[in-house]
Design an enzyme around this catalytic site. Structure first.
Site, PDB file in Angstrom:
ATOM      1  N   HIS A  29      30.773  33.912  35.019  1.00  0.00           N
ATOM      2  CA  HIS A  29      31.501  34.756  35.992  1.00  0.00           C
ATOM      3  C   HIS A  29      30.181  35.240  36.956  1.00  0.00           C
ATOM      4  CE1 HIS A  29      34.088  37.571  38.640  1.00  0.00           C
ATOM      5  NE2 HIS A  29      32.702  37.978  38.745  1.00  0.00           N
ATOM      6  N   GLU A  30      29.041  35.711  36.521  1.00  0.00           N
ATOM      7  CA  GLU A  30      28.149  36.248  37.147  1.00  0.00           C
ATOM      8  C   GLU A  30      27.201  34.826  37.907  1.00  0.00           C
ATOM      9  OE1 GLU A  30      27.966  39.245  37.958  1.00  0.00           O
ATOM     10  OE2 GLU A  30      29.357  39.522  37.116  1.00  0.00           O
ATOM     11  N   HIS A  33      28.276  33.035  40.658  1.00  0.00           N
ATOM     12  CA  HIS A  33      27.489  34.493  42.280  1.00  0.00           C
ATOM     13  C   HIS A  33      25.725  33.471  42.116  1.00  0.00           C
ATOM     14  CE1 HIS A  33      31.090  36.999  43.083  1.00  0.00           C
ATOM     15  NE2 HIS A  33      30.970  37.656  41.507  1.00  0.00           N
ATOM     16  N   GLU A  58      35.458  36.245  45.482  1.00  0.00           N
ATOM     17  CA  GLU A  58      34.744  35.749  43.848  1.00  0.00           C
ATOM     18  C   GLU A  58      35.200  34.970  43.291  1.00  0.00           C
ATOM     19  OE1 GLU A  58      34.263  38.176  41.766  1.00  0.00           O
ATOM     20  OE2 GLU A  58      33.269  39.550  42.818  1.00  0.00           O
ATOM     21  N   TYR A 171      39.264  39.653  43.495  1.00  0.00           N
ATOM     22  CA  TYR A 171      40.096  38.808  42.044  1.00  0.00           C
ATOM     23  C   TYR A 171      41.047  38.180  42.095  1.00  0.00           C
ATOM     24  CZ  TYR A 171      35.805  41.626  40.946  1.00  0.00           C
ATOM     25  OH  TYR A 171      33.813  42.284  41.153  1.00  0.00           O
TER      26      TYR A 171
END
Length: 222
Positions: A29-30, A33, A58, A171
């Protein structure tokens, strides 16, 4: 750089530190980014990488997080630390089944936070008890029974006061758009297609916030 603080047990003499599935999901997930930032190419810094409308920030993270459930991807990264054998198919299927089992609970949790976020930023009541409202909405939406005790749960979600103001629903929106991409562009073996990922990089990640997000989605999804 991506600095993490996974809750890891200290290594033992005969066993290294290993990441559990939940930590792998968070890492991916990170990384979404991270890739959004390092692969972005914009003329103006103010539009670079994750500097997109908060609704869309997101999307890359949800896309990469979805890989944590993809059997082909898991077989490549999840191996026994001693034998090197890939993760067994039955375990991969079990992870997917567990996710589906609690999908409703996860959805209610996100809906509750998004609804609460909108509620506190829509109120004109200067005396609004945000803690009491949190407890009430948590009970009514997420069905969490705290016996009307204020658990100060809102203090554990920094997003409400840090840029997501009234837009925590991003999200859910990112999750919905990712589901669309997985069912179309990344369907089947396309999840391993360098061509499809190159298009994703160039159309979704590279422009950052310099293009209208809906135009990017229409171009990528067709």
């Amino acid at each position: 750089a991506l600095v993490t603080n996974f809750a890891l047990l200290p290594p033992l003499p005969n066993k290294p530190v290993l990441l559990g599935h939940a930590s792998v999901k968070t890492l991916l997930h990170e990384l979404g980014h991270v890739f959004h930032n390092i692969l972005s190419q914009c003329k103006w810094t103010m539009f670079h990488g994750t500097r997109v409308p908060r609704d869309a920030v997101e999307l890359p993270s949800q896309t990469f997080e979805s890989l944590a459930w993809n059997p082909n991807f898991l077989r490549r990264i999840a191996m026994h630390y001693q034998t090197g054998e890939p993760i067994p198919d039955e375990l991969v299927m079990g992870l997917g089944a567990a996710r589906d089992e609690f999908a409703g609970v996860s959805l209610l949790h996100k809906v509750f936070r998004a609804a609460y976020d909108i509620a506190i930023y829509s109120s004109s009541d200067g005396d609004l008890d945000v803690g009491k409202l949190y407890t009430e909405m948590e009970r009514n939406i997420e069905l969490a029974n705290t016996d009307n005790v204020n658990t100060h749960g809102l203090s554990t979600v920094r997003h409400f006061m840090r840029g997501y103001d009234s837009r925590y629903y991003a999200y859910l929106w990112g999750q919905a758009l990712t589901a669309d991409m997985l069912a179309t562009r990344f369907a089947g073996t396309n999840i391993d297609s360098p061509q499809v990922w190159a298009e994703y990089r160039n159309i979704i990640l590279k422009p950052g916030g310099s293009r209208d997000i809906m135009a990017q989605l229409v171009e990528f999804l067709g």
